[in-house]
Each structure stands twice: as C-alpha cells, then as structure tokens.
Design an enzyme around this catalytic site. Structure first.
Site, short mmCIF file in Angstrom:
data_model
loop_
_atom_site.label_atom_id
_atom_site.label_comp_id
_atom_site.label_asym_id
_atom_site.label_seq_id
_atom_site.Cartn_x
_atom_site.Cartn_y
_atom_site.Cartn_z
N ARG A 78 0.86 -1.19 0.00
CA ARG A 78 0.00 0.00 0.00
C ARG A 78 0.89 1.23 0.00
NH1 ARG A 78 -2.89 3.09 4.78
NH2 ARG A 78 -3.92 4.61 3.46
N HIS A 122 -2.94 10.84 0.67
CA HIS A 122 -2.43 10.65 2.03
C HIS A 122 -1.76 11.97 2.43
CE1 HIS A 122 -1.20 7.24 4.97
NE2 HIS A 122 -0.91 8.38 5.56
N GLU A 167 -7.79 8.56 6.14
CA GLU A 167 -8.09 9.24 7.40
C GLU A 167 -8.53 10.69 7.22
OE1 GLU A 167 -4.82 8.82 10.14
OE2 GLU A 167 -5.04 6.66 10.25
N ASN A 299 -7.68 1.81 9.94
CA ASN A 299 -6.38 2.00 10.59
C ASN A 299 -6.60 1.96 12.09
OD1 ASN A 299 -5.39 2.44 8.04
ND2 ASN A 299 -5.00 4.63 8.32
N TYR A 301 -4.72 1.59 15.94
CA TYR A 301 -3.47 1.62 16.70
C TYR A 301 -3.65 1.38 18.19
CZ TYR A 301 -1.02 3.26 12.58
OH TYR A 301 -0.48 3.33 11.34
N GLU A 360 -3.73 -0.10 8.11
CA GLU A 360 -2.58 0.30 8.94
C GLU A 360 -2.74 -0.28 10.34
OE1 GLU A 360 -1.67 4.49 9.27
OE2 GLU A 360 -2.04 4.79 7.14
C1 FCB Z 1 -1.72 7.27 10.68
C2 FCB Z 1 -1.25 7.79 9.34
C3 FCB Z 1 0.11 7.28 8.94
C4 FCB Z 1 1.06 7.21 10.10
C5 FCB Z 1 0.44 6.47 11.26
C6 FCB Z 1 1.35 6.32 12.46
O1 FCB Z 1 -2.61 8.19 11.23
O2 FCB Z 1 -2.16 7.45 8.34
O3 FCB Z 1 0.58 8.11 7.91
O4 FCB Z 1 1.50 8.45 10.43
O5 FCB Z 1 -0.74 7.11 11.66
#
Ligand code: FCB
Length: 453
Positions: A78, A122, A167, A299, A301, A360
């Site tokens: 990607r 992006h 995002e 995405n 985290y 992500e």
């Molecule tokens: C996301 C972004 C990516 C990177 C990660 C850690 O929000 O899409 O570009 O910065 O966080």
C-alpha cells in the site's frame, strides 16, 4: 504456545507507506509544492524542524525497496500517490514524469508478484489548491475528482485496488481545527467544511475510478480507536461517545448512507462549529458520498479510555494499562490488541461492508541496530503478533477481513513528530539511507510464508 493461527487463503499480507513520508525529492522532476512542503518548511511546526525533503529517498531508491518487499514475501504493497507530483498546480497540466514514476513502480511491483494497493490522498495537497482555500472549499473536491480521473486512467489497467482518502478525520481535525498538521489552521467551522469536502471528494472519485479501472475495488480508509468510558457515568460515556462521533461516526455514517449523525450535529452546533448549520451540504452530496464501495480500510493503533475530571463522577472501573514499554509505544499510544477485535466486529456488524482491510496497524519503537547489525525489536514483534491474533479472532467471529498492512514498511517521516518516531519493520539510517530488516520484519516474513503463526 497457543494453537496455530492460520489466515484465510489469498489473504493480503502487506505493508504500507505514504508518499510524503518516504519519497523525498520534494521539488524534483517538476513536482509542485505540497501543503506538507510548506508546513515543514515553516520553522516551529515539526519536532526538530524535520522535513520530508529527503525522507527515505524512496523516489530514487524505489527499486531497492521493492527488492526488500520481495525478500519479505509481501503479497501487497500500500503506497500513496503524491497529487502535486502528478498535477503540480493541483489541476490542469499533467507532469508526465510524475505519472511515469508511479507507472514504473506499479510495473515493478507486478513483476515482483506484489499487488499494488494505491491511495490517492495521504495528505499532500498541492499548495496552489490550499491557496484557494484547500479542503474548506468545494472546488478542491472537484479538483480531486479530476486528479482521480487522471491517475486511474493512467494506472487503472494495472492497479485494481484503490483507496480514495486516508483518514479524512485526521486531515480535517488535525489540519484545520487543531492546526498541528498542514495547513495548520485552527478554525472549527472551516474544519467542518473541510471534513465535508473530503468526504465529497471520496464520493465523487469512486465512480470515476470504477469507470477507468475495470473490475477494480475501491474503498476509503478511516482511522478508528477503541474508545471506552472509564466508568458507567453519563459524563464518561458522553466523552467516549462524542470522541467516537467526531473521529469515526462523522465519517463512516455518511459513507454508508446514514448521513451525519444527529447527536453530533447537535454537539458541533453547541460548540459553535456549525454557525450556518449544514449549509455547506448541497442537495445530492449525501448520495454522492454514499457511492457504493467494495471495502472499507481500517487504521487501528490503540485504545483511549475516557475519564471526565468532574469531582462528582462515578468510581473509575476501566484503567489504562500500567506504563511499561510493552504496554505503551513511544507514541504514548496504549498497546491494546483486544480493541482491534472490537473495532473489526463493530464495523462489520454495524455497517456490513463487503470486505475489510486493516490498512494500517503498527507500533513506534526506536530500537536501534546492535553491534552485529541486528535490530532486536521484540516489542514491535509482540505488538504485531498480538494484533494479528486479535484480527484472527474477528475473522473467526465472521468478519470478512481480507488483508493486513503493517504500518510501516520503512521507518519514515512521522508528521509533526518528524524522524524521532520509528514505525518501520525496516530500519532506515537517514544519513546513509541504508535499510536493515528488523527482527520484526524477519518474523513477519515467516508469518507470510506460513500464512499464520
Ligand atoms: C496514521 C497515518 C500514517 C502514520 C500512522 C502512524 O494516522 O495514516 O501516515 O503516520 O498514523
């Protein structure tokens, strides 16, 4: 050791990057200035005043990077396309050299047996468009549709997986409301318009890409955290609900044809962010935004525990994990794999997408190479392993998860944090541009090979 975890056949094992974060060559071969060029060239915006001028020099080293991907056995890659590399003025004249770069990249990926997964936006907006108002004005969404047309015409015969926006919440809120990302505005009413135009640009681009790229699958990538109230109090529940509403529902609901969530319209109105109401929503916009898509990109985290400081609050029941490096990454993000199972189940069972990709997921740990040249980043491996196990649990519950893209292939420019935060499974020495596979990359390679672990 638990039982073996095996993923579905043809699972997209991938890694992700973004143009501004890796390419460098910010002014080479006719590329126009982007908002991130402008933002990083302004002192004080970025930690250490780092810029993406050189970054991973991927614009020059892309062949080597593809060789590394091949070594890892990646099934898919990607990457994002830099709009001002293609259209230096944002619209109008096409920079052939810019298109050629991505065209060659795509050919080389296909030659290496790696499926290209292209993101159109992006975050590097042509500065010329920002000068006209950027995402706050509708004409930027129209320019994006033209840009999507140019790119999908040129690459659509070979690229069959497209992400329109990455995002949009981060672009709107961090870029236009909080001012910590380009273009650095702090204006909530304008940010509301930016959010709308970002969504609109997505909706306008979907049918264009489908027309130009036969049998292509098109989607959008949204960020989602696992947001929980710290107690059962109304205060804590409200905080969690509003935060989720602002960062996720405001975007996902319109994409799935539900319009803007009414609790959030009320909330934003109270904050004074909608002085003219939803006057920027034109007839048919919401239909356009709800253009049918083939997948949603997620995405994920971390978890966020919402706790109100009000002294009358109920006793706290949910606590973030203790502050150890294992539990908290260097971004100060909590490592909470269970949340990934949760968000996948929520998105699938609430919105019924045909397919989900984790576009992500990853962790920032700055573990450097040791004397032998190895990078013993067990903390990252542990993060990836537990998150993959969590993703697998969602698959077992019926979620149609079609792939996983680790963020990131390479250490790179982490926006306002600069080069201090390292998310790569490949170490980058920024002085020499030498790449070294971290232990997590070697582990990921074995996962791909076995389709599990
Ligand atoms: C996301 C972004 C990516 C990177 C990660 C850690 O929000 O899409 O570009 O910065 O966080």
């Amino acid at each position: 050791m638990a039982n073996k975890i095996i993923f579905p056949e043809n699972f997209f094992w991938g890694a992700a990057t973004a143009s501004y974060q890796i390419e460098g060559a910010w002014d080479k071969h006719g590329k126009g200035e982007s908002t991130w060029d402008r933002f990083t060239h302004t002192q004080g915006n970025i930690k250490n005043n780092d810029t993406g001028d050189v970054a991973d020099d991927h614009y020059r080293l892309w062949k080597k990077d593809i060789a590394l991907m091949k070594r890892l056995g990646l099934k898919s890659y990607r990457f994002s396309i830099s709009w001002p590399r293609i259209l230096p003025a944002g619209r109008g004249e096409v920079n052939k050299k810019g298109l050629d770069f991505y065209s060659k990249l795509v050919d080389a990926l296909l030659d290496a047996g790696i499926i290209p997964f292209a993101t159109l936006y992006h975050w590097d907006l042509p500065q010329t468009l920002e000068d006209e108002g950027g995402w706050v004005v509708r004409s930027t969404a129209e320019a994006f549709a033209d840009y999507a047309n140019v790119v999908s015409r040129a690459l659509g015969d070979r690229v069959k997986n497209w992400i329109t926006q990455n995002e949009p919440a981060v672009v709107a809120w961090l870029g236009y409301e909080m001012g910590v990302h380009a273009p650095g505005l702090k204006d909530h009413p304008k940010a509301m318009r930016a959010a709308h135009n970002l969504l609109l640009s997505h909706g306008m681009a979907v049918p264009i890409i489908k027309r130009n790229s036969g049998n292509a699958e098109v989607g959008i990538t949204l960020n989602i955290g696992w947001k929980v109230p710290a107690s059962i109090s109304k205060l804590d529940r409200d905080l969690a609900q509003k935060d989720d509403g602002k960062w996720f529902r405001w975007f996902v609901d319109p994409v799935y044809g539900r319009g803007y969530p009414s609790d959030m319209v009320e909330h934003f109105t109270k904050l004074g962010a909608l002085p003219g109401g939803l006057d920027f929503v034109k007839e048919s916009d919401m239909d356009a935004i709800a253009a049918p898509i083939d997948f949603i990109g997620i995405n994920y985290y971390n978890r966020i525990v919402h706790r109100s400081n009000d002294t009358d609050n109920e006793p706290q029941l949910v606590f973030p994990k203790p502050r150890t490096p294992e539990n908290w990454t260097e971004m100060e993000w909590e490592n909470y794999p269970e949340g990934l199972t949760g968000v996948l189940a929520r998105v699938y069972f609430n919105y019924n997408p045909f397919k989900i990709y984790i576009t992500e997921n990853g962790a920032s740990y700055s573990t450097p190479p040791d004397e032998k040249g190895n990078v013993p980043d067990e903390l990252r491996t542990n993060y990836l392993r537990t998150h993959l196990a969590a993703a697998h649990r969602a698959i077992q519950a019926g979620v149609p998860l079609a792939g996983y893209f680790v963020w990131s292939l390479l250490d790179n420019f982490e926006w306002s944090f600069g080069y201090g935060q390292r998310f790569g499974i490949i170490w980058v020495d920024y002085k020499t541009q030498k790449r070294t596979l971290k232990d997590s990359a070697k582990w990921y390679k074995s996962v791909i090979k076995k389709n599990g672990f």
